[in-house]
Design a protein around this motif. Sequence first.
Motif, PDB file in Angstrom:
ATOM      1  N   PHE A  40       7.898   1.267  -4.559  1.00 14.84           N
ATOM      2  CA  PHE A  40       7.610   0.472  -5.740  1.00 14.84           C
ATOM      3  C   PHE A  40       8.030  -0.986  -5.596  1.00 14.84           C
ATOM      4  N   GLU A  41       8.768  -1.307  -4.552  1.00 10.71           N
ATOM      5  CA  GLU A  41       9.198  -2.689  -4.341  1.00 10.71           C
ATOM      6  C   GLU A  41       7.967  -3.540  -4.060  1.00 10.71           C
ATOM      7  N   ILE A  88       2.239  -6.866  -4.089  1.00  8.26           N
ATOM      8  CA  ILE A  88       1.616  -5.585  -3.765  1.00  8.26           C
ATOM      9  C   ILE A  88       2.726  -4.541  -3.635  1.00  8.26           C
ATOM     10  N   PRO A  89       2.599  -3.377  -4.293  1.00 11.52           N
ATOM     11  CA  PRO A  89       3.616  -2.337  -4.098  1.00 11.52           C
ATOM     12  C   PRO A  89       3.751  -1.976  -2.619  1.00 11.52           C
ATOM     13  N   ASN A  90       4.983  -1.777  -2.190  1.00  8.40           N
ATOM     14  CA  ASN A  90       5.291  -1.539  -0.780  1.00  8.40           C
ATOM     15  C   ASN A  90       4.440  -0.423  -0.173  1.00  8.40           C
ATOM     16  N   ALA A  93       0.985  -1.722   0.420  1.00 10.63           N
ATOM     17  CA  ALA A  93       1.013  -2.744   1.470  1.00 10.63           C
ATOM     18  C   ALA A  93       1.125  -2.101   2.848  1.00 10.63           C
ATOM     19  N   GLU A  94       2.012  -1.118   2.988  1.00 13.10           N
ATOM     20  CA  GLU A  94       2.177  -0.442   4.283  1.00 13.10           C
ATOM     21  C   GLU A  94       0.898   0.280   4.687  1.00 13.10           C
ATOM     22  N   THR A  95       0.233   0.908   3.734  1.00 17.03           N
ATOM     23  CA  THR A  95      -1.015   1.617   4.026  1.00 17.03           C
ATOM     24  C   THR A  95      -2.097   0.643   4.498  1.00 17.03           C
ATOM     25  N   LEU A  96      -2.202  -0.501   3.841  1.00 13.20           N
ATOM     26  CA  LEU A  96      -3.202  -1.502   4.247  1.00 13.20           C
ATOM     27  C   LEU A  96      -2.924  -2.019   5.655  1.00 13.20           C
ATOM     28  N   VAL A  97      -1.665  -2.278   5.959  1.00 16.05           N
ATOM     29  CA  VAL A  97      -1.309  -2.767   7.294  1.00 16.05           C
ATOM     30  C   VAL A  97      -1.640  -1.717   8.349  1.00 16.05           C
ATOM     31  N   SER A 111       9.511  -9.280   0.976  1.00 15.18           N
ATOM     32  CA  SER A 111       9.913  -8.899  -0.378  1.00 15.18           C
ATOM     33  C   SER A 111       9.698 -10.057  -1.342  1.00 15.18           C
ATOM     34  N   VAL A 112       9.189  -9.723  -2.523  1.00 14.13           N
ATOM     35  CA  VAL A 112       9.009 -10.724  -3.564  1.00 14.13           C
ATOM     36  C   VAL A 112      10.366 -10.956  -4.210  1.00 14.13           C
TER      37      VAL A 112
END
Length: 113
Positions: A40-41, A88-90, A93-97, A111-112
């Motif tokens: 959720f970060e 973007i929720p972590n 973001a990890e899935t997109l990368v 991190s925001v």
Amino acid sequence: MDLYDFVINSPNFSDEVKKTAQEFRDFHLGKEIDDDNSLFELKNIELAKPVEDPKELIKLKNVLGLELSIKDLLFGSKNLPFVLMTNIPNGIAETLVEKLGHLGEKIELKSVK
């Protein structure tokens, strides 16, 4: 047994899926979640290394769903670090990368603050 317990205790799910279910359950129960690994970060997705190949820029644009023109993306790729997406929720973001494959090595999640 609730759905979370079923997933967490099932031998049919990967450790990553079990961890995600555990974090969602903890979130719903109001427990603290380890901020370093929290799904959720919020993160910013930044281009940290240059991308020269136009085909890679197109892939970056398509996978991330960017509304930037290729021209703007090319300009940004030469002025690093270049923020591609914000807040973007972590987990997303990890899935997109991961979907970017080897191109993901040129991306950093920040991190925001």
